[in-house]
Each structure stands twice: as C-alpha cells, then as structure tokens.
Design a protein around this motif. Structure first.
Motif, PDB file in Angstrom:
ATOM      1  N   LYS A 103      12.727 -39.511 -34.673  1.00  0.00           N
ATOM      2  CA  LYS A 103      12.965 -38.191 -35.514  1.00  0.00           C
ATOM      3  C   LYS A 103      14.480 -38.551 -35.875  1.00  0.00           C
ATOM      4  CE  LYS A 103      10.032 -34.640 -34.739  1.00  0.00           C
ATOM      5  NZ  LYS A 103       9.743 -33.134 -34.531  1.00  0.00           N
ATOM      6  N   VAL A 104      14.890 -38.141 -37.152  1.00  0.00           N
ATOM      7  CA  VAL A 104      16.150 -38.208 -37.782  1.00  0.00           C
ATOM      8  C   VAL A 104      16.506 -37.151 -38.371  1.00  0.00           C
ATOM      9  CG1 VAL A 104      15.966 -40.853 -37.836  1.00  0.00           C
ATOM     10  CG2 VAL A 104      15.137 -39.425 -39.754  1.00  0.00           C
ATOM     11  N   THR A 105      17.763 -36.999 -38.587  1.00  0.00           N
ATOM     12  CA  THR A 105      18.226 -35.878 -39.661  1.00  0.00           C
ATOM     13  C   THR A 105      19.360 -36.493 -40.415  1.00  0.00           C
ATOM     14  OG1 THR A 105      20.039 -35.072 -38.016  1.00  0.00           O
ATOM     15  CG2 THR A 105      17.861 -34.118 -38.003  1.00  0.00           C
ATOM     16  N   PHE A 106      19.516 -35.725 -41.676  1.00  0.00           N
ATOM     17  CA  PHE A 106      20.497 -36.061 -42.572  1.00  0.00           C
ATOM     18  C   PHE A 106      20.884 -35.243 -43.732  1.00  0.00           C
ATOM     19  CE2 PHE A 106      16.431 -37.750 -43.780  1.00  0.00           C
ATOM     20  CZ  PHE A 106      16.055 -36.993 -45.229  1.00  0.00           C
ATOM     21  N   LYS A 107      22.108 -34.987 -44.383  1.00  0.00           N
ATOM     22  CA  LYS A 107      22.025 -33.897 -45.161  1.00  0.00           C
ATOM     23  C   LYS A 107      21.926 -34.229 -46.673  1.00  0.00           C
ATOM     24  CE  LYS A 107      25.654 -31.695 -42.413  1.00  0.00           C
ATOM     25  NZ  LYS A 107      24.958 -30.355 -42.323  1.00  0.00           N
ATOM     26  N   ASN A 108      21.592 -33.212 -47.449  1.00  0.00           N
ATOM     27  CA  ASN A 108      21.473 -33.528 -49.044  1.00  0.00           C
ATOM     28  C   ASN A 108      22.542 -33.157 -49.491  1.00  0.00           C
ATOM     29  OD1 ASN A 108      21.463 -30.663 -49.405  1.00  0.00           O
ATOM     30  ND2 ASN A 108      19.278 -30.574 -49.773  1.00  0.00           N
ATOM     31  N   ARG A 109      22.643 -33.198 -50.858  1.00  0.00           N
ATOM     32  CA  ARG A 109      23.896 -33.105 -51.658  1.00  0.00           C
ATOM     33  C   ARG A 109      24.284 -31.638 -51.491  1.00  0.00           C
ATOM     34  NH1 ARG A 109      24.540 -32.280 -57.321  1.00  0.00           N
ATOM     35  NH2 ARG A 109      22.638 -32.625 -57.357  1.00  0.00           N
ATOM     36  N   TYR A 110      23.677 -30.706 -51.183  1.00  0.00           N
ATOM     37  CA  TYR A 110      23.753 -29.283 -50.966  1.00  0.00           C
ATOM     38  C   TYR A 110      24.191 -28.949 -49.625  1.00  0.00           C
ATOM     39  CZ  TYR A 110      22.035 -29.051 -55.741  1.00  0.00           C
ATOM     40  OH  TYR A 110      21.817 -29.283 -57.037  1.00  0.00           O
ATOM     41  N   GLY A 111      24.296 -29.882 -48.594  1.00  0.00           N
ATOM     42  CA  GLY A 111      24.892 -29.717 -47.410  1.00  0.00           C
ATOM     43  C   GLY A 111      23.776 -28.876 -46.447  1.00  0.00           C
ATOM     44  N   ILE A 112      22.475 -29.089 -46.845  1.00  0.00           N
ATOM     45  CA  ILE A 112      21.421 -28.511 -46.001  1.00  0.00           C
ATOM     46  C   ILE A 112      21.101 -30.036 -45.244  1.00  0.00           C
ATOM     47  CG2 ILE A 112      19.132 -27.855 -46.060  1.00  0.00           C
ATOM     48  CD1 ILE A 112      19.739 -26.574 -48.577  1.00  0.00           C
ATOM     49  N   LEU A 131      20.696 -46.702 -45.981  1.00  0.00           N
ATOM     50  CA  LEU A 131      21.840 -46.771 -45.152  1.00  0.00           C
ATOM     51  C   LEU A 131      21.435 -47.528 -43.690  1.00  0.00           C
ATOM     52  CD1 LEU A 131      24.011 -43.591 -45.144  1.00  0.00           C
ATOM     53  CD2 LEU A 131      24.612 -45.605 -46.526  1.00  0.00           C
ATOM     54  N   GLN A 132      19.970 -47.678 -43.766  1.00  0.00           N
ATOM     55  CA  GLN A 132      19.472 -48.322 -42.475  1.00  0.00           C
ATOM     56  C   GLN A 132      19.676 -49.951 -42.642  1.00  0.00           C
ATOM     57  OE1 GLN A 132      18.587 -45.897 -40.027  1.00  0.00           O
ATOM     58  NE2 GLN A 132      19.126 -45.034 -41.756  1.00  0.00           N
ATOM     59  N   PRO A 133      20.125 -50.605 -41.519  1.00  0.00           N
ATOM     60  CA  PRO A 133      20.641 -51.905 -41.772  1.00  0.00           C
ATOM     61  C   PRO A 133      19.529 -52.873 -41.954  1.00  0.00           C
ATOM     62  CG  PRO A 133      20.745 -51.138 -39.304  1.00  0.00           C
ATOM     63  CD  PRO A 133      20.492 -50.049 -40.281  1.00  0.00           C
ATOM     64  N   ASN A 134      18.192 -52.425 -41.508  1.00  0.00           N
ATOM     65  CA  ASN A 134      16.943 -53.467 -41.733  1.00  0.00           C
ATOM     66  C   ASN A 134      16.436 -53.051 -43.136  1.00  0.00           C
ATOM     67  OD1 ASN A 134      16.242 -50.809 -40.920  1.00  0.00           O
ATOM     68  ND2 ASN A 134      14.583 -51.612 -39.540  1.00  0.00           N
ATOM     69  N   VAL A 135      17.088 -52.041 -44.143  1.00  0.00           N
ATOM     70  CA  VAL A 135      16.550 -51.779 -45.342  1.00  0.00           C
ATOM     71  C   VAL A 135      17.015 -52.432 -46.427  1.00  0.00           C
ATOM     72  CG1 VAL A 135      15.922 -49.814 -47.035  1.00  0.00           C
ATOM     73  CG2 VAL A 135      15.293 -49.507 -44.454  1.00  0.00           C
ATOM     74  N   GLU A 195      17.598 -52.605 -52.540  1.00  0.00           N
ATOM     75  CA  GLU A 195      17.039 -52.778 -53.987  1.00  0.00           C
ATOM     76  C   GLU A 195      15.486 -52.763 -53.907  1.00  0.00           C
ATOM     77  OE1 GLU A 195      18.855 -53.136 -56.725  1.00  0.00           O
ATOM     78  OE2 GLU A 195      20.430 -52.762 -55.229  1.00  0.00           O
ATOM     79  N   ARG A 196      14.865 -52.462 -52.926  1.00  0.00           N
ATOM     80  CA  ARG A 196      13.352 -52.361 -52.670  1.00  0.00           C
ATOM     81  C   ARG A 196      13.091 -51.073 -52.074  1.00  0.00           C
ATOM     82  NH1 ARG A 196      12.343 -57.228 -48.972  1.00  0.00           N
ATOM     83  NH2 ARG A 196      10.081 -56.870 -49.267  1.00  0.00           N
ATOM     84  N   ILE A 197      13.383 -49.936 -52.583  1.00  0.00           N
ATOM     85  CA  ILE A 197      12.998 -48.506 -52.146  1.00  0.00           C
ATOM     86  C   ILE A 197      12.064 -48.084 -53.224  1.00  0.00           C
ATOM     87  CG2 ILE A 197      13.974 -46.295 -51.478  1.00  0.00           C
ATOM     88  CD1 ILE A 197      16.509 -47.606 -50.691  1.00  0.00           C
ATOM     89  N   GLY A 198      10.832 -47.218 -52.706  1.00  0.00           N
ATOM     90  CA  GLY A 198       9.856 -46.509 -53.459  1.00  0.00           C
ATOM     91  C   GLY A 198       9.878 -45.053 -52.996  1.00  0.00           C
ATOM     92  N   ILE A 199       8.949 -44.337 -53.517  1.00  0.00           N
ATOM     93  CA  ILE A 199       8.692 -42.997 -53.031  1.00  0.00           C
ATOM     94  C   ILE A 199       7.174 -42.725 -53.558  1.00  0.00           C
ATOM     95  CG2 ILE A 199      11.122 -42.140 -53.209  1.00  0.00           C
ATOM     96  CD1 ILE A 199      10.460 -40.652 -55.758  1.00  0.00           C
ATOM     97  N   ILE A 200       6.904 -41.841 -52.712  1.00  0.00           N
ATOM     98  CA  ILE A 200       5.507 -41.310 -52.616  1.00  0.00           C
ATOM     99  C   ILE A 200       5.568 -40.031 -52.482  1.00  0.00           C
ATOM    100  CG2 ILE A 200       3.013 -41.022 -51.833  1.00  0.00           C
ATOM    101  CD1 ILE A 200       3.231 -43.803 -50.618  1.00  0.00           C
ATOM    102  N   GLY A 201       4.811 -39.192 -53.627  1.00  0.00           N
ATOM    103  CA  GLY A 201       4.963 -37.549 -53.685  1.00  0.00           C
ATOM    104  C   GLY A 201       3.508 -37.042 -53.738  1.00  0.00           C
ATOM    105  N   ILE A 202       3.092 -36.368 -52.813  1.00  0.00           N
ATOM    106  CA  ILE A 202       1.812 -35.885 -52.518  1.00  0.00           C
ATOM    107  C   ILE A 202       1.855 -34.101 -53.003  1.00  0.00           C
ATOM    108  CG2 ILE A 202      -0.118 -35.328 -50.831  1.00  0.00           C
ATOM    109  CD1 ILE A 202       1.387 -37.474 -49.190  1.00  0.00           C
ATOM    110  N   CYS A 203       0.482 -33.846 -53.730  1.00  0.00           N
ATOM    111  CA  CYS A 203       0.587 -32.358 -54.263  1.00  0.00           C
ATOM    112  C   CYS A 203       1.555 -32.192 -55.001  1.00  0.00           C
ATOM    113  CB  CYS A 203      -0.051 -31.701 -53.165  1.00  0.00           C
ATOM    114  SG  CYS A 203      -0.247 -30.143 -53.385  1.00  0.00           S
ATOM    115  N   GLY A 204       2.411 -30.876 -54.703  1.00  0.00           N
ATOM    116  CA  GLY A 204       3.379 -30.486 -55.454  1.00  0.00           C
ATOM    117  C   GLY A 204       4.677 -31.360 -55.420  1.00  0.00           C
ATOM    118  N   TRP A 205       4.831 -32.114 -54.243  1.00  0.00           N
ATOM    119  CA  TRP A 205       5.811 -32.893 -54.390  1.00  0.00           C
ATOM    120  C   TRP A 205       5.685 -34.246 -55.237  1.00  0.00           C
ATOM    121  CZ3 TRP A 205       7.001 -28.834 -52.138  1.00  0.00           C
ATOM    122  CH2 TRP A 205       8.415 -28.337 -51.709  1.00  0.00           C
ATOM    123  N   GLY A 206       4.546 -34.185 -55.745  1.00  0.00           N
ATOM    124  CA  GLY A 206       4.311 -35.427 -56.750  1.00  0.00           C
ATOM    125  C   GLY A 206       5.232 -35.297 -57.942  1.00  0.00           C
ATOM    126  N   GLY A 207       5.261 -33.887 -58.474  1.00  0.00           N
ATOM    127  CA  GLY A 207       6.122 -33.726 -59.589  1.00  0.00           C
ATOM    128  C   GLY A 207       7.311 -33.720 -59.155  1.00  0.00           C
TER     129      GLY A 207
END
Length: 368
Positions: free
Chosen positions: A71-80, A164-168, A171-183
């Motif tokens: 488990k990890v945590t990080f902040k978004n641009r709004y500080g959440i 920011l992960q050292p093993n990532v 230039e090779r990052i993709g995303i998957i959105g399911i249901c409402g997070w697809g939009g």
C-alpha cells in the motif's frame, strides 16, 4: 502598517526610530513566517490524520503469489492524499512499463480496479490501483463526493507517483478506466501527454448520464427542474453546515431494471461487497451531480490521438452506447471490442469474460 497606542492615536511604521523600526520589521516577519509554518503544519497534520490504511488483505479477490503488493499514498494537485495498491511482478529487473487503474464509479481499489491491477501485474506490468479523492482510504472532506475535475486529476497524480518509481520507465505509462472512471481516464489522457495509451472497460461518461439521463432521455425542462432542486439543496446544506446524503446505494425494493439488479448482485453480495465502497455501504452527497451536469469531460477526446485507445464493452450492457459514441468521436488509432453475451458488471470481475489477453497485447504493443 498602523497600530493604535493606548491613547488611541495611530503609530505608523515610518514614525519609529531606525533601530526600533528594524526590530519591528524583523519581529513582524518572524511572526508571519511562524504563522504560516504553523498553519502548514496544522493542515498537514489534519490531512494525514484522515488516512488510516488497513494492514490486512481485504480485497474481493484472492491474493496472487506471482506479484509483490504494498500500500502507498501520494498527493494530488489539490493536496488530497490518495491511497493506492502498488502491484509489481516478482523477480522483474530493469525499468518496466506501468499501468494506472481506476474505477468503477463508487467502488474502491479492493474491488474491480485491484483485480485488474493484480492480473496485469501477473502479466509483466507494474500497476497501481487507487481510491479516488473523498472515497475509500483516500483523504478529502466531506466524504463520498465526486468531481469530474478532481477525479480526472487523481489519474494524473497516480501517473506522477508511479513515474517516480525507480523501476518504472516514464515513457511507458498507460491507464485503464473502468465504468465511470473510463470517462475520467479518457479525459485525463486528452490533457496529460505523459500517458501513452488508454483502455476503458464497460465505460460510462458520468457527465453525460448525469446531465442527460440514460440514452439522453432527459428534456431541458427536466434538467432545469433538477438543477433547481440541487441549487435549493445547497441552501439546506449551508444551513446544516454539511452535505446531505442520498439513500443507501443499490438496495432493491422490487421491480427494478435488470442493470440495477446486476449492480446489486455485484456490490451488495459477497461477490463484490466491500465496506468502504460507496456503492456497497454508503451513498453520495445529494449535490454530487452539480459539477457533472455542467462539464462534459469527453469534449477533447480527439486530442488523445495519436496515442491509441481501446474500448471494451459487453454486448448486453445497458451502457454500451457510451463506448460506441465515444469510439465514433475519437480519432485514430482506436479500437472497440464488444464482448459477446456480457453485461455491464460482468467486466468488473468475471475473469473468464474480461479480455485480459487483449489488454496485455494492447499495452505490450503500445508501451514499448
């Protein structure tokens, strides 16, 4: 900078002797810095105090022995502060391609997005499934509220973190959105050029359905009436000092449409129930639809090109038209894959229905 003396006369900065003036300025600056530092510390402490991560495996799917999880945590641009699960293939070496995964709308990372993340990690990708702002283990107050802007930002914040992960390989990052997070995933990809490929599964455009209803059936009169009700609800919430919540999600009273029965079958039964999910054990704030009704998130879908899009949807899903119209509006390269016989929620967790081979081929080809 004026300060009344005991007699009520104003003492000005210019009236002070040089030494006193310098000391006055010094003490004022120290006071301001101390105040700001104190406020920052208080805000940080308040924000972090809301994040309490479970230390047990409480997913709706079995843990895989083929991947490492933390488990990890990080902040978004709004500080959440966002909470997420990071999955990595065991014994991988060098920099790897990565996939960020979010959704469905009202779900948590312990449900569908986590299943997708773990499965894709088994297939060689570093993956991250996150709880959107204001839900699950992520921060944000009040609870159980959604925003097309902030939730789009959540995807980009997840890209920040995983890049920011050292093993990532950034230039090779993709995303998957399911249901409402697809939009949301499509919206994030249009604006965030770091994302090299995007796939959606059983996609909803939440701004479209909230503003126009299913199959765009809401009339202008009905929309106006709804906005009037939501606007008046704001007065009530302001008077009460907090939001009002709707009825508990996905309860059945009898006679519901089949797709609502399908939602209940996933969220409210052992198949997919999770106590932290809005759709399993809570409800959204009544005013959540407001920003969705005035912000069409797929306006710039053509700007995803030349990066590829893969739309996946069930043949019998009530929501199929969302993917079909988004596919028509998008520019090449794009692909629409219809799964025979599948309904909307089959693509949440039916591992024999979700086309993981197709997803693996899509990202292997486009994140190389």
């Amino acid at each position: 900078m004026n300060k009344p003396d005991i007699s009520g006369h104003a003492i000005t900065y210019q009236d002070k002797p040089d030494a006193e003036r310098r000391n006055f300025l010094k003490m004022s600056l120290i006071g301001i810095v101390t105040l700001l530092a104190g406020a920052f510390t208080m805000n940080q402490a308040f924000a972090e105090s809301q994040i309490q991560l479970s230390d047990k495996w409480d997913k709706t799917f079995a843990q895989s022995s083929k991947v490492d999880h933390k488990k990890v945590t990080f902040k978004n641009r709004y500080g959440i502060t966002l909470a997420a699960d990071l999955y990595q293939p065991k014994n991988a070496s060098g920099k790897q391609a990565a996939i960020v995964i979010g959704g469905p709308f009202g779900a948590v990372k312990e449900q569908s997005s986590g299943l997708y993340a773990q499965t894709m990690a088994e297939r060689g990708f570093i993956t991250l499934a996150f709880d959107p702002s204001y839900t699950g283990e992520s921060g944000g107050e009040p609870r159980n509220v959604a925003s097309p802007d902030i939730n789009t930002e959540d995807f980009s914040a997840a890209v920040d973190f995983i890049g920011l992960q050292p093993n990532v390989d950034r230039e090779r990052i993709g995303i998957i959105g399911i249901c409402g997070w697809g939009g949301m995933a499509l919206n994030a990809t249009a604006v965030d050029k770091r994302i090299k490929a995007v796939a959606t599964s059983t996609m909803y455009d939440m701004t479209r359905v909230m503003s126009k209803g299913y199959n765009d059936s809401v009339t202008l009169e009905q929309r106006t009436q709804r906005l009037e009700q939501l606007s008046q609800q704001r007065w009530k919430d302001a008077e009460n000092g907090g939001p009002t919540y709707g009825p508990v999600a996905n309860e059945l009273k009898g006679g519901e449409a089949q797709f609502l029965v399908d939602y209940h079958d996933y969220y409210r039964t052992p198949r997919g129930y999770h106590p932290r999910a809005v759709n399993s054990n809570g409800s959204w704030t009544l005013t959540t639809p407001l920003s969705f009704m005035n912000m069409p998130i797929l306006t710039y879908i053509k700007e995803i090109s030349p990066r590829p899009i893969l739309f996946i949807h069930g043949e019998k899903a009530h929501s199929r038209y969302f993917s079909e119209t988004a596919y028509a509006a998008a520019a090449q390269p794009k692909e629409l894959m219809i799964i025979p016989g599948a309904n909307h929620t089959d693509l949440y967790d039916r591992v024999n229905v979700i086309p993981f081979d197709k997803l693996t081929a899509f990202f292997s080809t486009n994140l190389k």
